[in-house]
Design a protein around this motif. Structure first.
Motif, PDB file in Angstrom:
ATOM      1  N   ASP A  13      24.953 -34.026  45.541  1.00  0.00           N
ATOM      2  CA  ASP A  13      24.887 -34.727  44.223  1.00  0.00           C
ATOM      3  C   ASP A  13      26.424 -35.333  43.930  1.00  0.00           C
ATOM      4  O   ASP A  13      26.543 -36.402  43.762  1.00  0.00           O
ATOM      5  N   TYR A  14      27.413 -34.438  44.391  1.00  0.00           N
ATOM      6  CA  TYR A  14      28.599 -34.628  44.098  1.00  0.00           C
ATOM      7  C   TYR A  14      29.004 -36.123  45.114  1.00  0.00           C
ATOM      8  O   TYR A  14      29.545 -36.999  44.577  1.00  0.00           O
ATOM      9  N   ILE A  15      28.409 -35.813  46.395  1.00  0.00           N
ATOM     10  CA  ILE A  15      28.722 -36.963  47.303  1.00  0.00           C
ATOM     11  C   ILE A  15      28.248 -38.351  46.906  1.00  0.00           C
ATOM     12  O   ILE A  15      28.902 -39.328  47.048  1.00  0.00           O
ATOM     13  N   GLN A  16      26.796 -38.090  46.457  1.00  0.00           N
ATOM     14  CA  GLN A  16      26.243 -39.357  46.193  1.00  0.00           C
ATOM     15  C   GLN A  16      26.934 -39.955  44.942  1.00  0.00           C
ATOM     16  O   GLN A  16      26.864 -41.078  44.729  1.00  0.00           O
ATOM     17  N   ALA A  17      27.031 -39.287  43.946  1.00  0.00           N
ATOM     18  CA  ALA A  17      27.605 -39.703  42.699  1.00  0.00           C
ATOM     19  C   ALA A  17      29.055 -40.185  42.921  1.00  0.00           C
ATOM     20  O   ALA A  17      29.255 -41.355  42.030  1.00  0.00           O
ATOM     21  N   ALA A  18      29.641 -39.970  44.058  1.00  0.00           N
ATOM     22  CA  ALA A  18      31.092 -40.606  44.296  1.00  0.00           C
ATOM     23  C   ALA A  18      30.790 -41.709  45.079  1.00  0.00           C
ATOM     24  O   ALA A  18      31.769 -42.395  45.664  1.00  0.00           O
ATOM     25  N   GLY A  19      29.617 -42.299  45.208  1.00  0.00           N
ATOM     26  CA  GLY A  19      29.314 -43.293  46.107  1.00  0.00           C
ATOM     27  C   GLY A  19      29.090 -43.059  47.646  1.00  0.00           C
ATOM     28  O   GLY A  19      28.723 -44.065  48.465  1.00  0.00           O
ATOM     29  N   GLY A  20      29.282 -41.728  48.147  1.00  0.00           N
ATOM     30  CA  GLY A  20      28.938 -41.446  49.500  1.00  0.00           C
ATOM     31  C   GLY A  20      27.508 -41.519  49.583  1.00  0.00           C
ATOM     32  O   GLY A  20      26.703 -41.355  48.885  1.00  0.00           O
ATOM     33  N   LYS A  21      27.342 -41.181  51.045  1.00  0.00           N
ATOM     34  CA  LYS A  21      25.909 -40.881  51.609  1.00  0.00           C
ATOM     35  C   LYS A  21      25.951 -39.657  52.537  1.00  0.00           C
ATOM     36  O   LYS A  21      26.658 -39.558  53.213  1.00  0.00           O
ATOM     37  N   VAL A  22      24.925 -38.746  52.232  1.00  0.00           N
ATOM     38  CA  VAL A  22      24.646 -37.667  52.960  1.00  0.00           C
ATOM     39  C   VAL A  22      24.019 -38.088  54.083  1.00  0.00           C
ATOM     40  O   VAL A  22      22.930 -38.480  54.156  1.00  0.00           O
ATOM     41  N   ALA A  23      24.786 -37.822  55.312  1.00  0.00           N
ATOM     42  CA  ALA A  23      23.918 -38.467  56.558  1.00  0.00           C
ATOM     43  C   ALA A  23      23.265 -37.286  57.181  1.00  0.00           C
ATOM     44  O   ALA A  23      22.011 -37.346  57.725  1.00  0.00           O
ATOM     45  N   ALA A  24      23.393 -35.912  56.940  1.00  0.00           N
ATOM     46  CA  ALA A  24      23.019 -34.625  57.586  1.00  0.00           C
ATOM     47  C   ALA A  24      23.302 -33.738  57.019  1.00  0.00           C
ATOM     48  O   ALA A  24      24.498 -33.376  56.394  1.00  0.00           O
ATOM     49  N   VAL A  25      22.156 -32.547  57.105  1.00  0.00           N
ATOM     50  CA  VAL A  25      22.934 -31.153  56.356  1.00  0.00           C
ATOM     51  C   VAL A  25      22.335 -30.283  57.696  1.00  0.00           C
ATOM     52  O   VAL A  25      21.322 -30.111  58.053  1.00  0.00           O
ATOM     53  N   ILE A  26      23.361 -29.303  57.860  1.00  0.00           N
ATOM     54  CA  ILE A  26      23.125 -28.232  58.916  1.00  0.00           C
ATOM     55  C   ILE A  26      23.199 -26.991  58.553  1.00  0.00           C
ATOM     56  O   ILE A  26      24.401 -26.711  57.865  1.00  0.00           O
ATOM     57  N   THR A  27      22.316 -25.815  58.568  1.00  0.00           N
ATOM     58  CA  THR A  27      22.568 -24.556  58.181  1.00  0.00           C
ATOM     59  C   THR A  27      22.334 -23.606  59.582  1.00  0.00           C
ATOM     60  O   THR A  27      21.406 -24.145  60.125  1.00  0.00           O
ATOM     61  N   LEU A  28      22.901 -22.604  59.444  1.00  0.00           N
ATOM     62  CA  LEU A  28      22.498 -21.591  60.596  1.00  0.00           C
ATOM     63  C   LEU A  28      21.938 -20.454  59.857  1.00  0.00           C
ATOM     64  O   LEU A  28      22.916 -19.852  58.824  1.00  0.00           O
ATOM     65  N   VAL A  29      20.946 -19.917  60.242  1.00  0.00           N
ATOM     66  CA  VAL A  29      20.667 -18.624  59.714  1.00  0.00           C
ATOM     67  C   VAL A  29      19.723 -17.902  60.741  1.00  0.00           C
ATOM     68  O   VAL A  29      19.264 -18.442  61.643  1.00  0.00           O
ATOM     69  N   ASN A  30      19.783 -16.437  60.666  1.00  0.00           N
ATOM     70  CA  ASN A  30      18.856 -15.770  61.500  1.00  0.00           C
ATOM     71  C   ASN A  30      17.815 -14.943  60.554  1.00  0.00           C
ATOM     72  O   ASN A  30      18.536 -13.613  60.114  1.00  0.00           O
ATOM     73  N   ALA A  31      16.968 -15.411  60.025  1.00  0.00           N
ATOM     74  CA  ALA A  31      15.966 -14.809  59.437  1.00  0.00           C
ATOM     75  C   ALA A  31      15.047 -13.987  59.892  1.00  0.00           C
ATOM     76  O   ALA A  31      14.055 -13.686  59.539  1.00  0.00           O
ATOM     77  N   GLY A  32      15.013 -13.891  61.260  1.00  0.00           N
ATOM     78  CA  GLY A  32      13.946 -13.365  62.311  1.00  0.00           C
ATOM     79  C   GLY A  32      14.147 -11.838  62.037  1.00  0.00           C
ATOM     80  O   GLY A  32      14.953 -11.246  61.787  1.00  0.00           O
ATOM     81  N   ASN A  35      13.999  -7.905  67.556  1.00  0.00           N
ATOM     82  CA  ASN A  35      15.169  -7.684  68.363  1.00  0.00           C
ATOM     83  C   ASN A  35      14.690  -7.304  69.871  1.00  0.00           C
ATOM     84  O   ASN A  35      13.790  -6.998  69.888  1.00  0.00           O
ATOM     85  N   PRO A  36      15.519  -7.872  70.589  1.00  0.00           N
ATOM     86  CA  PRO A  36      16.833  -8.699  70.610  1.00  0.00           C
ATOM     87  C   PRO A  36      16.561  -9.957  70.363  1.00  0.00           C
ATOM     88  O   PRO A  36      15.376 -10.426  70.198  1.00  0.00           O
ATOM     89  N   ILE A  61      15.036 -29.169  72.894  1.00  0.00           N
ATOM     90  CA  ILE A  61      15.748 -27.792  73.375  1.00  0.00           C
ATOM     91  C   ILE A  61      14.941 -27.301  74.462  1.00  0.00           C
ATOM     92  O   ILE A  61      13.792 -27.375  74.783  1.00  0.00           O
ATOM     93  N   ASP A  62      15.698 -26.692  75.563  1.00  0.00           N
ATOM     94  CA  ASP A  62      15.098 -26.175  76.500  1.00  0.00           C
ATOM     95  C   ASP A  62      14.514 -24.686  76.273  1.00  0.00           C
ATOM     96  O   ASP A  62      14.987 -23.997  75.228  1.00  0.00           O
ATOM     97  N   PRO A  63      13.195 -24.453  76.351  1.00  0.00           N
ATOM     98  CA  PRO A  63      12.400 -23.114  76.240  1.00  0.00           C
ATOM     99  C   PRO A  63      13.396 -21.899  76.311  1.00  0.00           C
ATOM    100  O   PRO A  63      13.322 -21.000  75.667  1.00  0.00           O
ATOM    101  N   GLY A  64      14.361 -21.819  77.493  1.00  0.00           N
ATOM    102  CA  GLY A  64      15.305 -20.773  77.603  1.00  0.00           C
ATOM    103  C   GLY A  64      16.443 -20.590  76.565  1.00  0.00           C
ATOM    104  O   GLY A  64      16.787 -19.786  76.565  1.00  0.00           O
ATOM    105  N   ALA A  65      16.467 -21.673  75.545  1.00  0.00           N
ATOM    106  CA  ALA A  65      17.244 -21.448  74.509  1.00  0.00           C
ATOM    107  C   ALA A  65      16.781 -21.057  73.191  1.00  0.00           C
ATOM    108  O   ALA A  65      17.352 -21.049  72.237  1.00  0.00           O
ATOM    109  N   LEU A  66      15.575 -20.707  73.454  1.00  0.00           N
ATOM    110  CA  LEU A  66      14.974 -20.290  72.157  1.00  0.00           C
ATOM    111  C   LEU A  66      15.113 -19.067  71.760  1.00  0.00           C
ATOM    112  O   LEU A  66      15.333 -18.135  72.544  1.00  0.00           O
ATOM    113  N   THR A  67      15.143 -18.603  70.360  1.00  0.00           N
ATOM    114  CA  THR A  67      15.292 -17.238  70.081  1.00  0.00           C
ATOM    115  C   THR A  67      13.886 -16.358  70.222  1.00  0.00           C
ATOM    116  O   THR A  67      12.819 -17.216  70.447  1.00  0.00           O
TER     117      THR A  67
END
Length: 118
Positions: A13-32, A35-36, A61-67
């Motif tokens: 909202d802050y970025i858009q209110a100032a005339g900016g554009k949100v190109a992408a949002v990335i978050t990292l989580v481990n909700a799994g 183990n391992p 993504i290559d299957p070998g890179a999956l969690t």
């Protein structure tokens, strides 16, 4: 810790209110809960056998890179078409959810769209 994305929404909202554009949002989580973090080699091998190119083409993504959690979830699909259909449905649901919150999105740049499929 539970996060509902409020901080990201406020930042957008802050970025858009100032005339900016949100190109992408990335978050990292481990909700799994598995183990391992890395799946057993047998699971990865079975995914490669069942979905020779579908995981790479659908998710980039290559299957070998999956969690372990991702590999376990994908193992539940019987066919590559089922996997692709669920991924398309999830992308559509995500798009609708973000648009409902006021995010202006461009067409996603996914491997399927780049190849003229999807």
């Amino acid at each position: 810790m539970t996060c509902l994305g409020g901080t990201l929404a406020e930042l957008a909202d802050y970025i858009q209110a100032a005339g900016g554009k949100v190109a992408a949002v990335i978050t990292l989580v481990n909700a799994g809960r598995l183990n391992p973090l890395k799946p057993e080699p047998l699971v990865t091998r079975r995914l490669r056998e069942r979905f020779p190119d579908a995981i790479q083409h659908t998710f980039g993504i290559d299957p070998g890179a999956l969690t372990a959690n991702e590999a376990s979830y994908l193992s539940g699909f019987r066919t590559a078409d089922g996997l692709r259909n669920r991924a398309a449905k999830a992308a559509e649901e995500n798009d609708l959810r973000l648009r409902a919150k006021g995010f202006q999105l461009e067409a996603p740049s996914t491997p399927l769209n780049q190849e003229g499929e999807g």
